[in-house]
Design an enzyme around this catalytic site. Structure first.
Site, PDB file in Angstrom:
ATOM      1  N   ARG A 164      -3.393  11.618   2.524  1.00 19.86           N
ATOM      2  CA  ARG A 164      -3.530  10.762   1.331  1.00 19.86           C
ATOM      3  C   ARG A 164      -3.838  11.643   0.115  1.00 19.86           C
ATOM      4  O   ARG A 164      -3.317  11.419  -0.978  1.00 19.86           O
ATOM      5  CB  ARG A 164      -4.654   9.748   1.541  1.00 19.86           C
ATOM      6  CG  ARG A 164      -4.366   8.679   2.587  1.00 19.86           C
ATOM      7  CD  ARG A 164      -3.308   7.711   2.134  1.00 19.86           C
ATOM      8  NE  ARG A 164      -3.660   7.060   0.882  1.00 19.86           N
ATOM      9  CZ  ARG A 164      -4.547   6.056   0.751  1.00 19.86           C
ATOM     10  NH1 ARG A 164      -5.124   5.550   1.831  1.00 19.86           N
ATOM     11  NH2 ARG A 164      -4.824   5.553  -0.434  1.00 19.86           N
ATOM     12  N   GLN A 185      -0.291   4.931   0.890  1.00 20.37           N
ATOM     13  CA  GLN A 185      -0.554   5.109   2.323  1.00 20.37           C
ATOM     14  C   GLN A 185       0.732   5.479   3.071  1.00 20.37           C
ATOM     15  O   GLN A 185       0.757   6.447   3.839  1.00 20.37           O
ATOM     16  CB  GLN A 185      -1.131   3.807   2.898  1.00 20.37           C
ATOM     17  CG  GLN A 185      -1.405   3.872   4.384  1.00 20.37           C
ATOM     18  CD  GLN A 185      -2.572   4.780   4.720  1.00 20.37           C
ATOM     19  OE1 GLN A 185      -3.622   4.668   4.124  1.00 20.37           O
ATOM     20  NE2 GLN A 185      -2.387   5.689   5.662  1.00 20.37           N
ATOM     21  N   HIS A 194       0.868  -1.188   0.000  1.00 18.96           N
ATOM     22  CA  HIS A 194       0.000   0.000   0.000  1.00 18.96           C
ATOM     23  C   HIS A 194       0.904   1.237   0.000  1.00 18.96           C
ATOM     24  O   HIS A 194       0.988   1.969   0.985  1.00 18.96           O
ATOM     25  CB  HIS A 194      -0.909  -0.028   1.227  1.00 18.96           C
ATOM     26  CG  HIS A 194      -2.101   0.868   1.138  1.00 18.96           C
ATOM     27  ND1 HIS A 194      -2.407   1.631   0.024  1.00 18.96           N
ATOM     28  CD2 HIS A 194      -3.092   1.143   2.052  1.00 18.96           C
ATOM     29  CE1 HIS A 194      -3.507   2.325   0.251  1.00 18.96           C
ATOM     30  NE2 HIS A 194      -3.943   2.049   1.462  1.00 18.96           N
TER      31      HIS A 194
END
Ligand code: CP
Ligand code: NVA
Length: 303
Positions: free
Chosen positions: A290, A133, A130
């Site tokens: 984000r 993130q 991810h």
């Protein structure tokens, strides 16, 4: 040549720092409501095999703020590898859009999209990684603690896509990364050995949550059962119980420690209400960042 962001390791240390700088600049412009249409007229296709709040909304809003447009392509629409081969999806979307963001189960979907598309592909979470993130998380650390380097970052819980992406970032930014996981729930061994071989950071793998949390500047956790592991949720609760971040565990960290969680959180499991809602928690700054980090990533790849 088009570039992709399938993993943090697709960028160099220099590029990673440039993305943090650009994200901060774009964040300031957003706060001042200053127009920054760096991707005017461009389009992002967003493929989702899994649910999302942060990823979907931040990419879509981010494209809008950059003067572009984003399309949501949900699980019942594209049918990656089912309705059509991943390669053909990539080839077709490349004729319509200027970038593809995908949230998938198997990481191979991301790699195949990247291999067969002629436009940049961004990993919006796979079972393995991810990267957006963890880039946003490091931006949050820079904002709260003044710099990126040399913090003791303790990750507690499941050795999953979040852990693997922290390991990747540790190849480029010096840190003392302490990974506290139950036996049998370790992160990817190959990524770990590659990161250790890079020699940038000290990375410890521990099975004792207190030892992992000791003197941490950042205490990080994630859900114990990731998307796709819902069937294991009850069994995992028993295995992971002692790795929960609560007031008691927080006492072992540095007094200035900040607490992080990528969200969504299972309050009362991996993190207690009194910790996630405390002044030491920066979880909603992480969620906000984000937006800013992904705008910088999209500008780097799609401008
Ligand atoms: N942290 C994160 O990726 O959140 P979503 O699953 O809501 O996108
Ligand atoms: N490890 C979690 C992260 C959610 C953002 C999952 O994959 O479900």
């Amino acid at each position: 040549m088009k570039r992709d962001f399938t993993a943090i390791t697709d960028f160099s240390a220099e590029e990673i720092h440039a993305i943090f700088a650009l994200a901060r600049e774009l964040k300031a412009k957003t706060k001042r409501r200053e127009e920054h249409h760096l991707l005017k007229g461009k389009t992002l296709g967003m493929i989702f095999q899994k649910p999302s709040n942060r990823t979907r909304v931040s990419f879509e809003v981010g494209m809008f703020q950059l003067g572009g447009h984003a399309l949501y392509l949900g699980p019942s629409e594209i049918g990656l590898g089912k309705r059509e081969s991943t390669a053909d999806v990539a080839r077709v979307l490349s004729r319509y859009v200027d970038g593809i963001m995908a949230r998938v189960f198997g990481h191979q979907f991301i790699l195949d999209l990247a291999a067969y598309s002629s436009v940049p592909v961004i990993n919006g979470l796979s079972d393995r990684l991810h990267p957006c993130q963890i880039m946003g998380d490091m931006l949050t650390i820079i904002e709260h603690k003044g710099k990126a380097e040399n913090w003791t970052i303790a990750y507690l819980g499941d050795g999953n896509n979040i852990t693997n992406s922290w390991i990747n970032l540790a190849r480029f930014i010096p840190m003392h990364l302490k990974i506290g996981v139950p036996e049998g729930y370790e992160p990817d061994a190959k990524l770990l050995s590659e990161a250790r071989a890079a020699g940038t950071s000290e990375i410890e793998l521990l099975h004792d949550p207190v030892a992992a949390a000791k003197n941490a500047d950042v205490l990080y956790t994630d859900v114990w059962a990731s998307m796709g592991q819902e069937d294991e949720a009850e069994a995992r609760k028993k295995v992971f119980r002692s790795f929960a971040i609560n007031r008691q565990l927080l006492r072992h960290a540095h007094p200035d420690c900040i607490v992080m969680h990528c969200l969504p959180a299972h309050r009362g499991d991996e993190i207690s209400d009194d910790v996630i809602d405390s002044l030491q928690s920066v979880v909603f700054d992480e969620a906000e960042n984000r937006l800013h980090i992904q705008k910088a990533i999209m500008v780097k790849l799609m401008e």
